[in-house]
Write a protein that holds these residues in place. Sequence first.
Motif, PDB file in Angstrom:
ATOM      1  N   MET A 161       0.824  -1.214   0.000  1.00  0.00           N
ATOM      2  CA  MET A 161       0.000   0.000   0.000  1.00  0.00           C
ATOM      3  C   MET A 161       0.855   1.258   0.000  1.00  0.00           C
ATOM      4  O   MET A 161       0.599   2.192  -0.770  1.00  0.00           O
ATOM      5  N   CYS A 164       2.828   1.631  -3.383  1.00  0.00           N
ATOM      6  CA  CYS A 164       1.917   1.938  -4.492  1.00  0.00           C
ATOM      7  C   CYS A 164       1.410   3.373  -4.417  1.00  0.00           C
ATOM      8  O   CYS A 164       1.389   4.091  -5.423  1.00  0.00           O
ATOM      9  N   VAL A 165       0.992   3.791  -3.232  1.00  0.00           N
ATOM     10  CA  VAL A 165       0.490   5.156  -3.072  1.00  0.00           C
ATOM     11  C   VAL A 165       1.602   6.158  -3.348  1.00  0.00           C
ATOM     12  O   VAL A 165       1.417   7.136  -4.099  1.00  0.00           O
ATOM     13  N   THR A 168       2.968   6.082  -7.156  1.00  0.00           N
ATOM     14  CA  THR A 168       1.958   6.560  -8.100  1.00  0.00           C
ATOM     15  C   THR A 168       1.806   8.071  -8.007  1.00  0.00           C
ATOM     16  O   THR A 168       1.785   8.775  -9.024  1.00  0.00           O
ATOM     17  N   SER A 239      -4.694   1.153  -3.794  1.00  0.00           N
ATOM     18  CA  SER A 239      -3.585   2.042  -3.422  1.00  0.00           C
ATOM     19  C   SER A 239      -3.232   2.996  -4.563  1.00  0.00           C
ATOM     20  O   SER A 239      -2.924   4.170  -4.327  1.00  0.00           O
ATOM     21  N   VAL A 242      -5.602   5.844  -4.511  1.00  0.00           N
ATOM     22  CA  VAL A 242      -5.251   6.828  -3.481  1.00  0.00           C
ATOM     23  C   VAL A 242      -4.088   7.693  -3.952  1.00  0.00           C
ATOM     24  O   VAL A 242      -4.091   8.923  -3.769  1.00  0.00           O
ATOM     25  N   GLY A 243      -3.095   7.064  -4.581  1.00  0.00           N
ATOM     26  CA  GLY A 243      -1.967   7.829  -5.111  1.00  0.00           C
ATOM     27  C   GLY A 243      -2.394   8.809  -6.184  1.00  0.00           C
ATOM     28  O   GLY A 243      -1.883   9.933  -6.268  1.00  0.00           O
ATOM     29  N   ALA A 260       1.984  11.569   0.914  1.00  0.00           N
ATOM     30  CA  ALA A 260       1.866  10.112   0.816  1.00  0.00           C
ATOM     31  C   ALA A 260       2.533   9.421   2.003  1.00  0.00           C
ATOM     32  O   ALA A 260       1.973   8.473   2.575  1.00  0.00           O
ATOM     33  N   MET A 264      -0.083   8.300   4.921  1.00  0.00           N
ATOM     34  CA  MET A 264      -0.375   6.873   4.817  1.00  0.00           C
ATOM     35  C   MET A 264       0.399   6.025   5.821  1.00  0.00           C
ATOM     36  O   MET A 264      -0.115   5.008   6.293  1.00  0.00           O
ATOM     37  N   SER A 332     -11.048   8.794  -8.279  1.00  0.00           N
ATOM     38  CA  SER A 332      -9.745   9.236  -8.785  1.00  0.00           C
ATOM     39  C   SER A 332      -9.786   9.469 -10.292  1.00  0.00           C
ATOM     40  O   SER A 332      -9.176  10.428 -10.795  1.00  0.00           O
TER      41      SER A 332
END
Length: 341
Positions: A161, A164-165, A168, A239, A242-243, A260, A264, A332
Amino acid sequence: MLFGLPIIQIILFGFAMNNEIKNAKLLVCDYAQDEASIAITRKFEANNNFKLSKSILDYKQIEENFKQENLKLAIIFPVNFQNDLLHKNQAAIQIIADGSDPNTASTLQNYAASIIRDYQMSLTVGQTVPYSINTQVRMLYNPELKSAPTFVPGIMALVLMLICVLMTAVSIVREKEMGTMEILLVSPINPFLVIVAKAMPYFFNLAVILILSVTLLGMPIHGSLILLVLESALLIICSLSVGLLISNITNSQQAAMLIAMMGMMLPILLFTGFMFPLENMPIPLQMISNLVPSKWYFIIIKSIMLKGLGFAAVWKESLILLAMTVFLLLLSLKKFKTRLE
């Protein structure tokens, strides 16, 4: 950030960092049904560390209840428990704990032994011959109490998570800074394909994590590998969404990285459940934890890898994670289009 972050950290860590375990679900299998077994059961009920989930009379149902009811501990009284205790001056009680979390299992075992010891001491008052109650402990899913079965699923949730967040958000902001995002705008590429392209490298990360966990750390995978990959894909896409949302509200890589990391890291560490028991937190924090996708992923992965359960056992958590993923993905994509227009 300067004034608000310390206040938030003090409040969260002050309430969340609590290793004391309360209201752990308890199962009682009482074959004796005598005064002694009932008295000990009532002591467990009166203790705030335990919450009696149910009582059964079939030993074979215990493991099934551990899988379905999220039990932490089971107490088994044998036949003639009181008779053995009063006439032979000794009796045995079996304690079965969920060893997938060694720290919690050991703590609850000590709590249970203390309650049984307290009852034993109450019998010896004024007696010349001491009574002895022996406890036989069995650990399910992790008999050797290794740390890997606890931390590997949590680390998987954290790494997948967070990375990835973070990556990205930073990569999309970088494309906006370099002007390559405008090129994507005029090209016939669907924004969803951009997210799919961003997700592909993280499946390689997942493969590396699983290989290292199995080969180096001895982490078992008792359940379906395909189901595990599909559940991990849900978390990866969630994730990424969210990013993408973070990239919509930032214009620099530094800002995206800061939001981020700080936005997070703390929720994942506190509210996933692999470091601090969520049951011990105040109700408002438990409600907040339900909004953290890694919490549901952690429950799913532990059920698949350690308990060998299938989709029928984790469909509720999977549905929640899927709903979060769909909502965040649609949001998103909408914000992505609006931002780019």
